[in-house]
Design a protein around this motif. Structure first.
Motif, PDB file in Angstrom:
ATOM      1  N   SER A 231      21.000   0.555 -10.925  1.00 52.56           N
ATOM      2  CA  SER A 231      19.690   0.089 -11.387  1.00 52.56           C
ATOM      3  C   SER A 231      19.525  -1.404 -11.129  1.00 52.56           C
ATOM      4  CB  SER A 231      19.529   0.344 -12.894  1.00 52.56           C
ATOM      5  OG  SER A 231      19.591   1.717 -13.190  1.00 52.56           O
TER       6      SER A 231
ATOM      7  N   ARG B  51      16.377  -4.590 -12.101  1.00 56.50           N
ATOM      8  CA  ARG B  51      15.093  -4.938 -12.689  1.00 56.50           C
ATOM      9  C   ARG B  51      14.552  -6.156 -11.972  1.00 56.50           C
ATOM     10  NH1 ARG B  51      12.248  -3.769 -17.265  1.00 56.50           N
ATOM     11  NH2 ARG B  51      10.896  -5.387 -18.124  1.00 56.50           N
TER      12      ARG B  51
ATOM     13  N   GLN C 243      11.310  -1.927 -13.104  1.00 60.38           N
ATOM     14  CA  GLN C 243      12.612  -1.364 -13.420  1.00 60.38           C
ATOM     15  C   GLN C 243      12.884  -0.239 -12.437  1.00 60.38           C
ATOM     16  OE1 GLN C 243      14.961  -2.219 -15.805  1.00 60.38           O
ATOM     17  NE2 GLN C 243      16.241  -0.671 -14.840  1.00 60.38           N
TER      18      GLN C 243
ATOM     19  N   PHE D 118      11.192   4.631 -10.967  1.00 59.61           N
ATOM     20  CA  PHE D 118      10.738   3.244 -11.135  1.00 59.61           C
ATOM     21  C   PHE D 118       9.736   3.164 -12.273  1.00 59.61           C
ATOM     22  CE2 PHE D 118      11.275   1.963  -6.342  1.00 59.61           C
ATOM     23  CZ  PHE D 118      12.600   2.372  -6.397  1.00 59.61           C
TER      24      PHE D 118
ATOM     25  N   SER E  35      11.621  -9.016 -11.346  1.00 61.21           N
ATOM     26  CA  SER E  35      10.615  -9.762 -12.096  1.00 61.21           C
ATOM     27  C   SER E  35       9.710 -10.513 -11.137  1.00 61.21           C
ATOM     28  CB  SER E  35      11.282 -10.751 -13.050  1.00 61.21           C
ATOM     29  OG  SER E  35      12.034 -10.090 -14.029  1.00 61.21           O
TER      30      SER E  35
ATOM     31  N   ALA F  86       7.086  -6.785 -14.021  1.00 64.27           N
ATOM     32  CA  ALA F  86       8.451  -6.303 -13.847  1.00 64.27           C
ATOM     33  C   ALA F  86       8.448  -4.926 -13.195  1.00 64.27           C
ATOM     34  CB  ALA F  86       9.177  -6.247 -15.187  1.00 64.27           C
TER      35      ALA F  86
ATOM     36  N   GLY G  40      15.410 -11.087  -9.077  1.00 60.09           N
ATOM     37  CA  GLY G  40      16.112  -9.940  -9.621  1.00 60.09           C
ATOM     38  C   GLY G  40      16.721  -9.001  -8.603  1.00 60.09           C
TER      39      GLY G  40
ATOM     40  N   ASN H  49      15.610   2.601 -11.266  1.00 61.25           N
ATOM     41  CA  ASN H  49      16.803   3.365 -11.644  1.00 61.25           C
ATOM     42  C   ASN H  49      17.150   4.382 -10.564  1.00 61.25           C
ATOM     43  OD1 ASN H  49      16.827   2.063 -14.190  1.00 61.25           O
ATOM     44  ND2 ASN H  49      15.357   3.553 -14.983  1.00 61.25           N
TER      45      ASN H  49
END
Length: 115
Positions: free
Chosen positions: A17, A19, A82, A68, A21, A80, A8, A84
């Motif tokens: 952003s 994401r 994420q 995050f 994995s 995961a 990712g 941002n």
């Protein structure tokens, strides 16, 4: 054999952003707390976030708080992150790990934040 595979990563502009994995195998994933670490060029390994075994508890390094979010899916053995509002200083190789020191980690995925 423990196997952790991150994916990712990529190149993103500041404010963007991504994401990440992490696919886990070779151990009882649902019983382990999991972690993300990162390593910027020329710097040491740095803890980013953690999540407990059932996902009910998370914690973040100060630089990640509010930007995050770590999550997990125990049915799929995946983790995961994420991310941002990425900043240039977030540029690093990001790793998932199953220990607090980041010793048992995957091969990493490169995140580059640049305009």
């Amino acid at each position: 054999e423990v196997h952790l595979v991150e994916s990712g990563g990529g190149l993103v502009q500041p404010g963007g952003s991504l994401r990440l994995s992490c696919a886990a195998s070779g151990f009882p994933f649902s019983t382990h707390w999991m972690y993300f670490f990162r390593q910027a060029p020329g710097k040491g390994l740095e803890w980013v976030a953690l999540i407990n075994n059932n996902g009910a508890m998370t914690d973040y390094a100060d630089f990640a708080k509010g930007r995050f979010a770590i999550s997990r899916d125990n049915a799929k053995n995946t983790l995961a992150l994420q991310m941002n509002n990425l900043k240039i200083e977030d540029t690093a190789v990001y790793y998932c790990a199953r220990d607090t020191q980041g010793i048992e980690r995957g091969q990493g995925t490169q995140v580059t934040v640049s305009s």
